[in-house]
Design a protein around this motif. Structure first.
Motif, PDB file in Angstrom:
ATOM      1  N   PRO A 172     -42.745  -6.944 -36.771  1.00 47.26           N
ATOM      2  CA  PRO A 172     -41.401  -6.365 -36.687  1.00 47.26           C
ATOM      3  C   PRO A 172     -41.461  -4.871 -36.381  1.00 47.26           C
ATOM      4  N   ARG A 173     -40.539  -4.406 -35.567  1.00 46.92           N
ATOM      5  CA  ARG A 173     -40.372  -2.986 -35.234  1.00 46.92           C
ATOM      6  C   ARG A 173     -41.639  -2.348 -34.663  1.00 46.92           C
ATOM      7  N   SER A 174     -42.404  -3.133 -33.918  1.00 43.02           N
ATOM      8  CA  SER A 174     -43.675  -2.637 -33.387  1.00 43.02           C
ATOM      9  C   SER A 174     -43.583  -2.136 -31.949  1.00 43.02           C
ATOM     10  N   LEU A 175     -42.439  -2.359 -31.281  1.00 45.56           N
ATOM     11  CA  LEU A 175     -42.282  -1.979 -29.882  1.00 45.56           C
ATOM     12  C   LEU A 175     -41.267  -0.846 -29.738  1.00 45.56           C
ATOM     13  N   THR A 176     -41.545   0.071 -28.827  1.00 44.45           N
ATOM     14  CA  THR A 176     -40.594   1.140 -28.527  1.00 44.45           C
ATOM     15  C   THR A 176     -39.745   0.828 -27.302  1.00 44.45           C
ATOM     16  N   GLY A 177     -40.013  -0.305 -26.685  1.00 43.64           N
ATOM     17  CA  GLY A 177     -39.217  -0.690 -25.534  1.00 43.64           C
ATOM     18  C   GLY A 177     -39.609  -2.057 -25.015  1.00 43.64           C
ATOM     19  N   MET A 178     -38.723  -2.637 -24.197  1.00 44.62           N
ATOM     20  CA  MET A 178     -38.983  -3.923 -23.562  1.00 44.62           C
ATOM     21  C   MET A 178     -38.394  -3.892 -22.163  1.00 44.62           C
ATOM     22  N   ARG A 179     -39.137  -4.429 -21.201  1.00 39.68           N
ATOM     23  CA  ARG A 179     -38.709  -4.422 -19.802  1.00 39.68           C
ATOM     24  C   ARG A 179     -38.715  -5.837 -19.245  1.00 39.68           C
ATOM     25  N   VAL A 180     -37.612  -6.216 -18.633  1.00 42.48           N
ATOM     26  CA  VAL A 180     -37.505  -7.513 -17.972  1.00 42.48           C
ATOM     27  C   VAL A 180     -36.952  -7.242 -16.580  1.00 42.48           C
ATOM     28  N   TYR A 181     -37.857  -7.123 -15.616  1.00 35.53           N
ATOM     29  CA  TYR A 181     -37.461  -6.753 -14.262  1.00 35.53           C
ATOM     30  C   TYR A 181     -37.474  -7.968 -13.343  1.00 35.53           C
ATOM     31  N   PHE A 182     -36.346  -8.228 -12.724  1.00 40.37           N
ATOM     32  CA  PHE A 182     -36.175  -9.275 -11.722  1.00 40.37           C
ATOM     33  C   PHE A 182     -36.670 -10.644 -12.206  1.00 40.37           C
ATOM     34  N   PRO A 183     -36.155 -11.102 -13.358  1.00 41.60           N
ATOM     35  CA  PRO A 183     -36.502 -12.451 -13.814  1.00 41.60           C
ATOM     36  C   PRO A 183     -35.891 -13.480 -12.879  1.00 41.60           C
ATOM     37  N   ASP A 184     -36.430 -14.673 -12.913  1.00 34.01           N
ATOM     38  CA  ASP A 184     -35.923 -15.757 -12.078  1.00 34.01           C
ATOM     39  C   ASP A 184     -34.430 -15.945 -12.347  1.00 34.01           C
ATOM     40  N   PRO A 185     -33.580 -15.848 -11.314  1.00 34.10           N
ATOM     41  CA  PRO A 185     -32.125 -15.955 -11.551  1.00 34.10           C
ATOM     42  C   PRO A 185     -31.640 -17.391 -11.730  1.00 34.10           C
ATOM     43  N   TRP A 186     -32.485 -18.370 -11.429  1.00 32.40           N
ATOM     44  CA  TRP A 186     -32.063 -19.761 -11.523  1.00 32.40           C
ATOM     45  C   TRP A 186     -30.634 -19.901 -10.989  1.00 32.40           C
ATOM     46  N   PRO A 187     -30.441 -19.740  -9.685  1.00 34.61           N
ATOM     47  CA  PRO A 187     -29.090 -19.631  -9.127  1.00 34.61           C
ATOM     48  C   PRO A 187     -28.226 -20.880  -9.242  1.00 34.61           C
ATOM     49  N   LYS A 188     -28.835 -22.070  -9.286  1.00 38.11           N
ATOM     50  CA  LYS A 188     -28.026 -23.282  -9.385  1.00 38.11           C
ATOM     51  C   LYS A 188     -27.407 -23.384 -10.775  1.00 38.11           C
ATOM     52  N   LYS A 189     -26.151 -23.773 -10.816  1.00 42.50           N
ATOM     53  CA  LYS A 189     -25.419 -23.794 -12.082  1.00 42.50           C
ATOM     54  C   LYS A 189     -26.099 -24.668 -13.130  1.00 42.50           C
ATOM     55  N   ARG A 190     -26.646 -25.793 -12.713  1.00 40.75           N
ATOM     56  CA  ARG A 190     -27.275 -26.689 -13.684  1.00 40.75           C
ATOM     57  C   ARG A 190     -28.562 -26.098 -14.272  1.00 40.75           C
ATOM     58  N   HIS A 191     -29.057 -25.022 -13.657  1.00 35.66           N
ATOM     59  CA  HIS A 191     -30.273 -24.380 -14.152  1.00 35.66           C
ATOM     60  C   HIS A 191     -29.991 -23.091 -14.924  1.00 35.66           C
ATOM     61  N   HIS A 192     -28.723 -22.721 -15.087  1.00 37.13           N
ATOM     62  CA  HIS A 192     -28.406 -21.470 -15.774  1.00 37.13           C
ATOM     63  C   HIS A 192     -28.962 -21.430 -17.193  1.00 37.13           C
ATOM     64  N   LYS A 193     -29.114 -22.593 -17.811  1.00 30.81           N
ATOM     65  CA  LYS A 193     -29.661 -22.639 -19.170  1.00 30.81           C
ATOM     66  C   LYS A 193     -31.108 -22.171 -19.216  1.00 30.81           C
TER      67      LYS A 193
END
Length: 265
Positions: A155-176
């Motif tokens: 717990p509380r061990s990170l000073t930041g987190m980066r999530v750059y350009f994750p897979d957008p899963w564009p189809k509606k059935r894949h939004h989950k």
């Protein structure tokens, strides 16, 4: 079948060419299935990519993985202070081929970057970049970031987190399958120290809108932008070649910077 065969000349493969799926692709390198049976059944938010590993990437994996690599097995808690020599640590989830990660590490040697991905060529490429540029503040993790967040980070061990350009899963059935969901944010909040920044970026406008909605509604995070909207691209995030190609095509890239707050006991 429980095993696959590397292609070799001739109608039959010699015994030593047969490799089980659970065996590492490169001896001493990243494991093929680091969590094994410890990995519970759930919807995966990433799509493993299979592509050719170059000779240079293979060499880096075999030589440098024991020094700078780790498998996400879910059976231990990482000592980030020891791993990074006391540096503050930022977690990057998904780094592609690692060029932007290496650039950020070079620009900010006083911050450690724990970079997570499942793409073997990218892992090898980032290790090679770290060695070539003398970057001792990078560690490369192989496997599922969810297991890392839930079971391997204090717990509380990170000073930041980066999530750059994750897979957008564009189809509606894949939004989950999209990574930025309320459940993920609750999990991500635990290892983030108060005031730590969660920085997301995407070039898929519908996903950007969903990210903004989900982040704004979560009690563990607050928008760093007074107007409650998207943020300008910060100078520390490099403009990648992929991003530049998208901008040339008229794509909009959205950055979201949210701060970890302490609203819960």
């Amino acid at each position: 079948m429980s095993e696959f065969r590397d292609p070799v000349p001739g109608p039959e493969a010699p015994r030593h060419f047969i490799r089980a799926k659970s065996e590492p692709r490169f001896p001493g390198g990243p494991a093929a299935d680091p969590a094994g049976s410890h990995h519970e059944r759930r919807i995966r938010s990433f799509q493993p990519r299979r592509s050719r590993v170059t000779a240079g990437q293979e060499d880096a994996l075999q030589r440098l993985w024991p020094l700078w690599g780790l498998d996400i097995d879910g059976h231990r808690v990482l000592d980030l202070e020891e791993m990074f020599g006391g540096l503050p640590v930022v977690l990057e989830i998904g780094f592609g081929m690692g060029e932007a990660t290496a650039q950020m590490a070079a620009d900010d040697p006083g911050t450690g970057i724990l970079a997570v991905d499942v793409h073997t060529p990218g892992q090898g490429n980032l290790l090679a970049l770290a060695e070539r540029n003398g970057l001792s503040n990078i560690r490369v993790a192989n496997g599922d970031a969810i297991i890392l967040l839930r079971e391997m980070l204090p717990p509380r061990s990170l000073t930041g987190m980066r999530v750059y350009f994750p897979d957008p899963w564009p189809k509606k059935r894949h939004h989950k399958r999209r990574l930025i969901q309320p459940e993920f944010l609750t999990l991500a909040a635990r290892p983030l120290a108060p005031g730590a920044i969660l920085h997301c970026a995407t070039d898929w406008e519908p996903y950007a809108e969903q990210m903004l909605e989900v982040l704004s509604a979560h009690p563990d995070f607050e928008n760093t932008q007074e107007d409650g909207g998207f943020a300008p691209r910060p100078a520390f995030r490099p403009l990648t070649r992929f991003e530049g190609q998208g901008l040339d095509k008229g794509h909009k890239v959205r950055d979201l910077l949210f701060r970890r707050v302490t609203t819960r006991a």
